[in-house]
Design an enzyme around this catalytic site. Sequence first.
Site, PDB file in Angstrom:
ATOM      1  N   GLY A  19       1.971  -6.194   7.144  1.00 58.02           N
ATOM      2  CA  GLY A  19       1.036  -6.800   6.201  1.00 58.02           C
ATOM      3  C   GLY A  19      -0.226  -7.213   6.921  1.00 58.02           C
ATOM      4  O   GLY A  19      -0.567  -6.661   7.981  1.00 58.02           O
ATOM      5  N   ALA A  70      -3.526 -12.302   9.036  1.00 57.24           N
ATOM      6  CA  ALA A  70      -3.420 -13.746   8.801  1.00 57.24           C
ATOM      7  C   ALA A  70      -1.974 -14.099   8.436  1.00 57.24           C
ATOM      8  O   ALA A  70      -1.427 -15.109   8.918  1.00 57.24           O
ATOM      9  CB  ALA A  70      -4.376 -14.172   7.685  1.00 57.24           C
ATOM     10  N   THR A  71      -1.330 -13.270   7.608  1.00 60.37           N
ATOM     11  CA  THR A  71       0.071 -13.532   7.257  1.00 60.37           C
ATOM     12  C   THR A  71       0.950 -13.381   8.504  1.00 60.37           C
ATOM     13  O   THR A  71       1.872 -14.179   8.721  1.00 60.37           O
ATOM     14  CB  THR A  71       0.559 -12.561   6.160  1.00 60.37           C
ATOM     15  OG1 THR A  71      -0.436 -12.442   5.162  1.00 60.37           O
ATOM     16  CG2 THR A  71       1.856 -13.029   5.539  1.00 60.37           C
ATOM     17  N   ASN A 100       0.803  -1.235   0.000  1.00 67.72           N
ATOM     18  CA  ASN A 100       0.000   0.000   0.000  1.00 67.72           C
ATOM     19  C   ASN A 100       0.829   1.275   0.000  1.00 67.72           C
ATOM     20  O   ASN A 100       0.448   2.265  -0.626  1.00 67.72           O
ATOM     21  CB  ASN A 100      -1.024  -0.025   1.139  1.00 67.72           C
ATOM     22  CG  ASN A 100      -0.395  -0.110   2.495  1.00 67.72           C
ATOM     23  OD1 ASN A 100       0.685  -0.685   2.658  1.00 67.72           O
ATOM     24  ND2 ASN A 100      -1.046   0.444   3.482  1.00 67.72           N
ATOM     25  N   GLU A 127       3.436  -5.634  12.181  1.00 68.46           N
ATOM     26  CA  GLU A 127       2.551  -4.473  11.990  1.00 68.46           C
ATOM     27  C   GLU A 127       1.423  -4.944  11.102  1.00 68.46           C
ATOM     28  O   GLU A 127       1.635  -5.181   9.905  1.00 68.46           O
ATOM     29  CB  GLU A 127       3.319  -3.351  11.280  1.00 68.46           C
ATOM     30  CG  GLU A 127       4.508  -2.811  12.039  1.00 68.46           C
ATOM     31  CD  GLU A 127       4.085  -2.072  13.279  1.00 68.46           C
ATOM     32  OE1 GLU A 127       2.961  -1.541  13.305  1.00 68.46           O
ATOM     33  OE2 GLU A 127       4.869  -2.033  14.238  1.00 68.46           O
ATOM     34  N   CYS A 143      -3.296   1.390   6.292  1.00 66.42           N
ATOM     35  CA  CYS A 143      -3.682   0.643   7.491  1.00 66.42           C
ATOM     36  C   CYS A 143      -4.292   1.573   8.538  1.00 66.42           C
ATOM     37  O   CYS A 143      -5.045   1.133   9.389  1.00 66.42           O
ATOM     38  CB  CYS A 143      -2.470  -0.071   8.057  1.00 66.42           C
ATOM     39  SG  CYS A 143      -1.106   1.048   8.384  1.00 66.42           S
ATOM     40  N   GLU A 203       7.345  -0.146  16.379  1.00 67.55           N
ATOM     41  CA  GLU A 203       8.417   0.410  15.555  1.00 67.55           C
ATOM     42  C   GLU A 203       8.468   1.908  15.812  1.00 67.55           C
ATOM     43  O   GLU A 203       7.751   2.432  16.638  1.00 67.55           O
ATOM     44  CB  GLU A 203       8.157   0.052  14.090  1.00 67.55           C
ATOM     45  CG  GLU A 203       8.137  -1.463  13.924  1.00 67.55           C
ATOM     46  CD  GLU A 203       8.113  -1.949  12.491  1.00 67.55           C
ATOM     47  OE1 GLU A 203       7.939  -1.147  11.571  1.00 67.55           O
ATOM     48  OE2 GLU A 203       8.281  -3.164  12.308  1.00 67.55           O
TER      49      GLU A 203
HETATM   50  P1  NAD Z   1      -0.005  -9.493   2.970  1.00 67.88           P
HETATM   51  O1  NAD Z   1       0.026  -9.986   4.368  1.00 67.88           O
HETATM   52  O2  NAD Z   1      -0.765 -10.264   1.973  1.00 67.88           O
HETATM   53  O3  NAD Z   1       1.467  -9.345   2.369  1.00 67.88           O
HETATM   54  C1  NAD Z   1       2.463  -8.575   3.000  1.00 67.88           C
HETATM   55  C2  NAD Z   1       3.822  -9.111   2.605  1.00 67.88           C
HETATM   56  O4  NAD Z   1       3.978 -10.419   3.137  1.00 67.88           O
HETATM   57  C3  NAD Z   1       4.014  -9.234   1.093  1.00 67.88           C
HETATM   58  O5  NAD Z   1       5.346  -8.900   0.769  1.00 67.88           O
HETATM   59  C4  NAD Z   1       3.741 -10.712   0.865  1.00 67.88           C
HETATM   60  O6  NAD Z   1       4.357 -11.224  -0.299  1.00 67.88           O
HETATM   61  C5  NAD Z   1       4.364 -11.320   2.113  1.00 67.88           C
HETATM   62  N1  NAD Z   1       3.860 -12.649   2.470  1.00 67.88           N
HETATM   63  C6  NAD Z   1       2.680 -13.229   2.131  1.00 67.88           C
HETATM   64  N2  NAD Z   1       2.603 -14.477   2.641  1.00 67.88           N
HETATM   65  C7  NAD Z   1       3.753 -14.689   3.333  1.00 67.88           C
HETATM   66  C8  NAD Z   1       4.245 -15.784   4.093  1.00 67.88           C
HETATM   67  N3  NAD Z   1       3.565 -16.920   4.254  1.00 67.88           N
HETATM   68  N4  NAD Z   1       5.451 -15.647   4.683  1.00 67.88           N
HETATM   69  C9  NAD Z   1       6.159 -14.502   4.563  1.00 67.88           C
HETATM   70  N5  NAD Z   1       5.745 -13.451   3.834  1.00 67.88           N
HETATM   71  C10 NAD Z   1       4.540 -13.529   3.231  1.00 67.88           C
HETATM   72  O7  NAD Z   1      -0.526  -7.992   3.067  1.00 67.88           O
HETATM   73  P2  NAD Z   1      -0.820  -7.001   1.862  1.00 67.88           P
HETATM   74  O8  NAD Z   1      -2.094  -7.443   1.212  1.00 67.88           O
HETATM   75  O9  NAD Z   1       0.408  -6.827   1.050  1.00 67.88           O
HETATM   76  O10 NAD Z   1      -1.045  -5.622   2.640  1.00 67.88           O
HETATM   77  C11 NAD Z   1      -2.277  -5.249   3.172  1.00 67.88           C
HETATM   78  C12 NAD Z   1      -2.329  -5.518   4.656  1.00 67.88           C
HETATM   79  O11 NAD Z   1      -1.235  -4.882   5.303  1.00 67.88           O
HETATM   80  C13 NAD Z   1      -3.562  -4.947   5.305  1.00 67.88           C
HETATM   81  O12 NAD Z   1      -4.078  -5.879   6.227  1.00 67.88           O
HETATM   82  C14 NAD Z   1      -3.057  -3.720   6.037  1.00 67.88           C
HETATM   83  O13 NAD Z   1      -3.817  -3.322   7.146  1.00 67.88           O
HETATM   84  C15 NAD Z   1      -1.697  -4.170   6.435  1.00 67.88           C
HETATM   85  N6  NAD Z   1      -0.815  -3.038   6.713  1.00 67.88           N
HETATM   86  C16 NAD Z   1      -0.471  -2.787   8.008  1.00 67.88           C
HETATM   87  C17 NAD Z   1       0.337  -1.689   8.314  1.00 67.88           C
HETATM   88  C18 NAD Z   1       0.739  -1.382   9.731  1.00 67.88           C
HETATM   89  O14 NAD Z   1       1.632  -0.572   9.923  1.00 67.88           O
HETATM   90  N7  NAD Z   1       0.114  -1.989  10.723  1.00 67.88           N
HETATM   91  C19 NAD Z   1       0.799  -0.876   7.284  1.00 67.88           C
HETATM   92  C20 NAD Z   1       0.425  -1.165   5.978  1.00 67.88           C
HETATM   93  C21 NAD Z   1      -0.380  -2.263   5.699  1.00 67.88           C
END
Ligand code: NAD
Length: 485
Positions: free
Chosen positions: A226, A229-230, A150, A248, A282, A464
């Site tokens: 991310g 669930a991840t 994002n 995060e 987020c 962080e």
């Molecule tokens: P995502 O969890 O699908 O992916 C995030 C990253 O993790 C990507 O680089 C992805 O390739 C990697 N990934 C996926 N599966 C993995 C695994 N099994 N092991 C290791 N890495 C893996 O998230 P997204 O769709 O890219 O981003 C959106 C999400 O991120 C939303 O839920 C949003 O709220 C969250 N987010 C949180 C913050 C925060 O600071 N809290 C900031 C931005 C986004």
Amino acid sequence: MLQITNYINGELVPPIGGAYLDNFEPATGKVYSQVPDSDERDVNVAVEAASRAFPSWSHMPVAERSKMMLRIADLIEANHDALARAESIDNGKPLTLAHAVDIPRAASSIRFFGTSIMHRQSEAHFADDKAINYTLRQPVGVAGCISPWNLPLYLLTWKIAPALASGCTVVAKPSEITPMTAYLFSELCIEAGLPPGVLNIVHGLGPKVGGPLVAHPGVPAISFTGGSATGAEIARVAGPMFKKISLELGGKNPNIIFADADLEEAIQTSVLSSFSNQGQICLCGSRIFAERSIFDRVVNELTAATDTIQPGDPLEEDTKMGAMVSKGHLEKVLACIETAKEEGGTFHCGGDTPAPEALPERCRDGYFLRPAVITGLGPECRTNQEEIFGPVVTVMPFDDEDEVIAMANSTQYGLSASLWTRDLDRAHRVAGQIQSGTVWINCWMLRDLRVPFGGMKTSGVGREGGQYALNFFTEPKNVCLKLNK
Ligand code: NAD
């Protein structure tokens, strides 16, 4: 067509398996570049390079490390326009937003941590006249930094900057959906003269690249941003290996408007906090709670302002809402909108894809969505419990403080919250009771890089920002020296 490369041991290299994934431009729905479909072998080579670089990078005089990081920040600034354009094309976000937020914040993250390391202090404790304890803060080793799509460059730098400043070397895994600015960034690191192996960037799918990185025994710290669930999957793998983990994660942030607030400002800012970056931040407020006496006014004015936001070509200067990041994500958000309809929500505007003729010709196959304002749903329904991560906001009435605090806290998430009131006592009282890592009072998204940043409950673990991030990438070792007097 441009083939993005990995950045390993100071060089731009193709993935070992030779496979690539298509990279789509969200505004057109067309493939415009290819991203490495790397796997465990690329991760292993990157970790080896980072391990080799660790002794010299971690022992480099702090002033030199700082100078190197500032050189990279300067190069980001010098290439601001190209990076902003790449971010907008790759992600679908308005170019103006990439200009105003993503790229300057990426440079300032690196500048912030590159300078704060120069002013780092450690602690010493005197135990009467008997002993002195001091704390050695030593970098943990190779850090794995995994970031989402994002705010692609900003969130990548937000992780790697404190890691590098602390003396760690890094293997980073950007989102496969938005790899372009990480790739351009690796070119800037080469231009800056960053020693080989200090930063490595491996592109590819989460389970194929992120998975092996998290499970690699040579990577003792994982900093992840991310989805929740991840994050849970990462904790499942990294926990039994006793790795340091910072997670995060997602949010379902409340935005609480009391009747005594400056309503004009509260509503204007709520439009931004609901729909900036197509609602894909987020920290976006996705549940607005308005005190009952002002509920109709909030709904009417919010709807009127939202209805003027027409999705358009992200590269046009006057576009305020660009494209959703991917076809898959657009479909996910549209499914959430269907759920809101099934749950009985009243749509005051948006929630549908714009007619093709409302879009410029080149954007007619893009992933656009009109922002939605919904009422008529209670706090417990799926729409108000699950993260949607799109331009969809609900508005709910409340009668008193206790009720709104309970509703705000009723989800599994706890990332951020906004409160709007002129009553200072109330502001502090409510802020103290909201379960979230950040509470903004009469504002949204004002960021200070020194403060702890992160979430409560399923929004994350660890903090962080500032010293919290520097501490995460170091091990505090106590050294106790007996004093013989
Ligand atoms: P995502 O969890 O699908 O992916 C995030 C990253 O993790 C990507 O680089 C992805 O390739 C990697 N990934 C996926 N599966 C993995 C695994 N099994 N092991 C290791 N890495 C893996 O998230 P997204 O769709 O890219 O981003 C959106 C999400 O991120 C939303 O839920 C949003 O709220 C969250 N987010 C949180 C913050 C925060 O600071 N809290 C900031 C931005 C986004």
